[in-house]
Write an enzyme that holds these catalytic residues in place. Structure first.
Site, PDB file in Angstrom:
ATOM      1  N   GLY A  73       0.817  -1.208   0.000  1.00 27.15           N
ATOM      2  CA  GLY A  73       0.000   0.000   0.000  1.00 27.15           C
ATOM      3  C   GLY A  73       0.847   1.253   0.000  1.00 27.15           C
ATOM      4  O   GLY A  73       0.520   2.237  -0.666  1.00 27.15           O
ATOM      5  N   ASN A 152      -7.844   3.778   9.404  1.00 21.71           N
ATOM      6  CA  ASN A 152      -7.398   2.484   9.938  1.00 21.71           C
ATOM      7  C   ASN A 152      -7.631   2.340  11.434  1.00 21.71           C
ATOM      8  O   ASN A 152      -7.864   1.239  11.929  1.00 21.71           O
ATOM      9  CB  ASN A 152      -5.918   2.264   9.622  1.00 21.71           C
ATOM     10  CG  ASN A 152      -5.067   3.466   9.969  1.00 21.71           C
ATOM     11  OD1 ASN A 152      -5.414   4.606   9.671  1.00 21.71           O
ATOM     12  ND2 ASN A 152      -3.936   3.226  10.607  1.00 21.71           N
ATOM     13  N   GLN A 180      -7.852   0.262   3.839  1.00 26.58           N
ATOM     14  CA  GLN A 180      -8.757  -0.335   4.826  1.00 26.58           C
ATOM     15  C   GLN A 180     -10.151  -0.593   4.263  1.00 26.58           C
ATOM     16  O   GLN A 180     -10.936  -1.318   4.873  1.00 26.58           O
ATOM     17  CB  GLN A 180      -8.871   0.573   6.059  1.00 26.58           C
ATOM     18  CG  GLN A 180      -7.596   0.699   6.860  1.00 26.58           C
ATOM     19  CD  GLN A 180      -7.171  -0.619   7.515  1.00 26.58           C
ATOM     20  OE1 GLN A 180      -7.955  -1.551   7.657  1.00 26.58           O
ATOM     21  NE2 GLN A 180      -5.915  -0.699   7.908  1.00 26.58           N
ATOM     22  N   SER A 200      -3.964  -2.708  -0.500  1.00 26.01           N
ATOM     23  CA  SER A 200      -2.901  -3.573   0.003  1.00 26.01           C
ATOM     24  C   SER A 200      -3.454  -4.987   0.200  1.00 26.01           C
ATOM     25  O   SER A 200      -4.534  -5.157   0.778  1.00 26.01           O
ATOM     26  CB  SER A 200      -2.401  -3.021   1.337  1.00 26.01           C
ATOM     27  OG  SER A 200      -1.541  -3.951   1.944  1.00 26.01           O
ATOM     28  N   CYS A 326       2.374   4.134  24.590  1.00 23.76           N
ATOM     29  CA  CYS A 326       3.317   3.093  24.997  1.00 23.76           C
ATOM     30  C   CYS A 326       3.385   1.937  24.021  1.00 23.76           C
ATOM     31  O   CYS A 326       4.214   1.054  24.167  1.00 23.76           O
ATOM     32  CB  CYS A 326       2.953   2.577  26.383  1.00 23.76           C
ATOM     33  SG  CYS A 326       3.290   3.792  27.647  1.00 23.76           S
TER      34      CYS A 326
END
Lengths: 398, 291
Positions: A73, A152, A180, A200, A326
């Site tokens: 993609g 996404n 997507q 993709s 994180c």
């Protein structure tokens, strides 16, 4: 690892068994080069042609020649954007959004450094674009607009037809990153004002390493990878035949299952989402629930942190992802949630569950059973838990 | 996926000493919801010795594991022994942390220091008071950066971000961090001198010399809040509300992002109060009302 409940299909998908069957001969006995003069290679060339037709059919393209096979993609995005800009060297303005995938976002930032004027459009709290802002951004200097078909992280679907028409009226080219969307919602490109569209393979049950770019017949194009005459000179490099065949097969399968995506998969997603919202206090859905991919839910839990949720889910074999800082190399939460103005209290505790037609109701029930306890456990540890209780009782203290 | 040690996983999945501690006589708090991790450390101290410890943490797996193992490390230690526990000790007790997660161990050490200061009646956030805020996103001061560099032998800006989070947000301060790193490595005493929170105070309008009536003062305070202070806070996602003006005392409440920002005290003293003193009356004091 024991049993896995895979709900991270916006990250990547399993290769469908039919897709694997279709590609295997091209990894074994049918290894010819489609460019060769001999029959051995020529047969392989026919398989590439068939795959191109299958991709064109899923997209509703006019002719298969509108499809160029690429490696992913990201390559499709770069090829389309750079082609459109190179074809109009006199225009120096590029318009995109703040919520794009990095494949477009980072390229936009690079173009800015190279002297282009780049407009990054903002979104509202539900993740929707302001169409007046878009209209105001378009000038005679605007070469290209690139807006993703669906996001996404949140699954929010953008008004692509409206944006495309707005561009067409002004003679501006329009690209959409539909990585997507393809295979999840029906597309009919021959009736859409889209000049370039990226997809993709690994997001729709083909393997990683294959993408495609739709270039509307008549849209300007400039070659990104120069070399041989493959893809009619538009993308050099020997065709990744097994992957191309796999993408074709995956597109044919997707066309067959597209109704199922929007009924069965959507039903499972809705059940999951509603049950979690009901079971976990102080949880919210990120993104507009009415214009959304059928498989995606992005849900934020206040006072807890996303990575901790993911690792506890992992203990139960549940695969998901988070926009938490994180979980990335960065220390800031998802650029998409920040662009939507999702408060930090929620943005750090976001969880994306993205389903596929291979998920079962039993799996959904399993997550519904497991997740609320995980959130509760993390809230027990969190110092903001007391704060939450106080707010609930109307006597907040800091 | 992060490469956590078994010890990190163990202390994350089955953390020890979770929750508020009954009879705690020292509490240390660092971090905030905005920053993505926060730790509240509870200590029960008898005769200068930590007899019990517990924690509450908002954050990722390594933040929870770091907090939990810290409570184990310090139980039974005298306060001076506990103060000798460094972030490296915390990381080592966990069998190491991914480098991007070292800031979790730093947070543990800072909470410990804050708790002991709290017990001793010293200011809770020593670093913010002593230093100059370098990273506005996470409220990190030059003193915190210098400390991390010295204690962990850091040699790059990227390492400083991993250990302190400084520079990990908007990245505007990376150059500044590089300068502090250079100076620290060169052994220069003290960080480069810059005014506290630069570029925030408008310098064009001189303070009024004539004494103001109460009504005038009130009106001027309100207009300065509206025209100068609020727009600046809005840029960072924060806001301010005027609660009351009592003579020369201005009571305000911070809203939005400011409520959970570790540098809110600096915002009040360094920016709000200073701006009002410059613009309205040098005798004004600003107090934050927490609601």
């Amino acid at each position: 690892m024991s049993r896995v409940i895979y709900m991270d299909n916006n990250a990547t998908t399993s290769v469908a068994p039919e897709v694997l069957d279709a590609m295997l001969p091209f990894l074994k006995e049918q290894y010819g080069n489609p460019s060769s003069m001999h029959t051995f290679g020529g047969v392989v060339g026919k398989a590439v042609d068939r795959a191109r037709q299958q991709v064109a059919d899923l997209l509703g393209a006019r002719v298969p020649e509108e499809i160029i096979f690429t490696s992913c993609g990201t390559e499709s995005d770069s090829t389309a954007i750079l082609a459109a800009l190179e074809a109009q060297p006199e225009k120096r303005h590029f318009v995109t959004t703040r919520v794009e995938h990095p494949a477009v976002l980072a390229l936009g930032q690079h173009l800015e450094k190279k002297g282009y004027r780049v407009t990054f459009l903002g979104v509202d709290a539900k993740g929707n674009l302001n169409m007046d802002e878009l209209k105001a951004a378009l000038t005679r200097d605007t070469a290209l607009v690139s807006v993703m078909y669906a996001n996404n992280e949140t699954g929010v679907i953008y008004p692509i037809k409206e944006i495309g028409n707005m561009c067409r009226e002004r003679g501006i080219l329009f690209h959409t990153d539909a990585v997507q969307a393809v295979g999840k919602i029906p597309l009919d490109l021959k009736n859409m004002p889209i000049d370039y569209l990226s997809l993709s393979g690994h997001k729709l049950h083909a393997p990683k390493g294959i993408g495609a770019l739709y270039v509307r017949r008549g849209a300007p194009f400039r070659t990104f990878l120069r070399g041989g005459h493959q893809e009619r000179g538009r993308r050099a490099g020997t065709e990744a035949v097994p992957n191309i065949v796999a993408l074709g097969a995956a597109c044919a399968l997707a066309a067959k299952h597209i109704d199922q995506e929007n009924t069965v998969v959507k039903g499972l997603r809705d059940k999951l989402e509603n049950a979690l919202l009901a079971a976990v206090p102080e949880s919210i859905i990120n993104g507009d629930r009415t214009h959304r991919l059928p498989n995606t839910t992005n849900i934020s839990f206040k006072y807890v942190e996303g990575e901790a949720i993911l690792l506890l889910l992992d203990q139960f074999g549940v695969c998901a992802s988070s926009g938490s800082a994180c979980t990335s190399g960065s220390l800031e939460p998802s650029h998409v949630l920040r662009a939507m103005g999702v408060p930090f209290t929620f943005a750090h505790g976001s969880l994306r569950l993205s389903l596929s037609r291979y998920n079962t109701e039993a799996e959904v029930d399993g997550v519904i059973k497991t997740l609320p306890g995980i959130i509760e456990r993390l809230r027990e540890i969190s110092p903001y838990r007391n704060l939450a209780d106080n707010v609930a009782e109307g006597e907040a203290h800091h | 996926m992060w490469d956590y040690t078994d010890k990190v996983r163990e202390y994350f999945l089955n953390p020890k000493n979770v929750g508020a501690l009954e009879g705690a006589n020292a509490i240390g708090e660092v971090g905030s919801l905005a920053c993505g991790d926060a730790l509240k450390l509870f200590l029960k101290i008898e005769n200068d010795r930590i007899v019990d410890a517990s924690f509450q943490t908002f954050g990722c797996a390594s933040a929870i594991a770091s907090s939990s193992i810290l409570t184990e490390l310090i139980k039974g230690k005298t306060l001076d022994e506990a103060l000798a526990v460094s972030n490296k000790d915390i990381a080592a007790a966990l069998g190491g942390l991914p480098k991007e997660k070292m800031h979790c161990s730093v947070m543990g050490q800072e909470a410990l220091e804050a708790a002991i200061r709290n017990y001793r009646g010293e200011p809770a956030m020593p670093h913010s008071h002593e230093g100059r805020v370098v990273c506005r996103c996470f409220g990190i001061t030059d003193q915190q950066i210098i400390k991390a560099v010295k204690e962990n032998n850091l040699t790059s800006v990227e390492e400083i971000t991993n250990f302190t989070k400084a520079g990990g947000g908007c990245a505007d301060c990376l150059e500044d961090i590089g300068e502090i790193l250079r100076a620290t490595l060169a052994g220069e005493t003290g960080a480069p001198q810059k005014p506290l929170i630069p570029d925030m105070r408008p310098k064009t309008v001189p303070p009024q010399n004539a004494p103001l009536s109460n009504v005038q003062r009130m009106q001027r305070v309100m207009s300065v809040l509206d025209e100068i202070i609020r727009p600046r806070l809005n840029q960072d996602g924060g806001d301010i509300e005027l609660i009351d003006i009592d003579g020369k005392k201005v009571l305000v409440a911070l809203r939005g992002m400011c409520t959970s920002c570790p540098s809110s005290r600096l915002t009040i003293e360094g920016f709000v109060q200073q701006t009002l003193r410059d613009q309205v009356d040098p005798d004004l004091t600003v107090q934050e009302v927490t609601s």
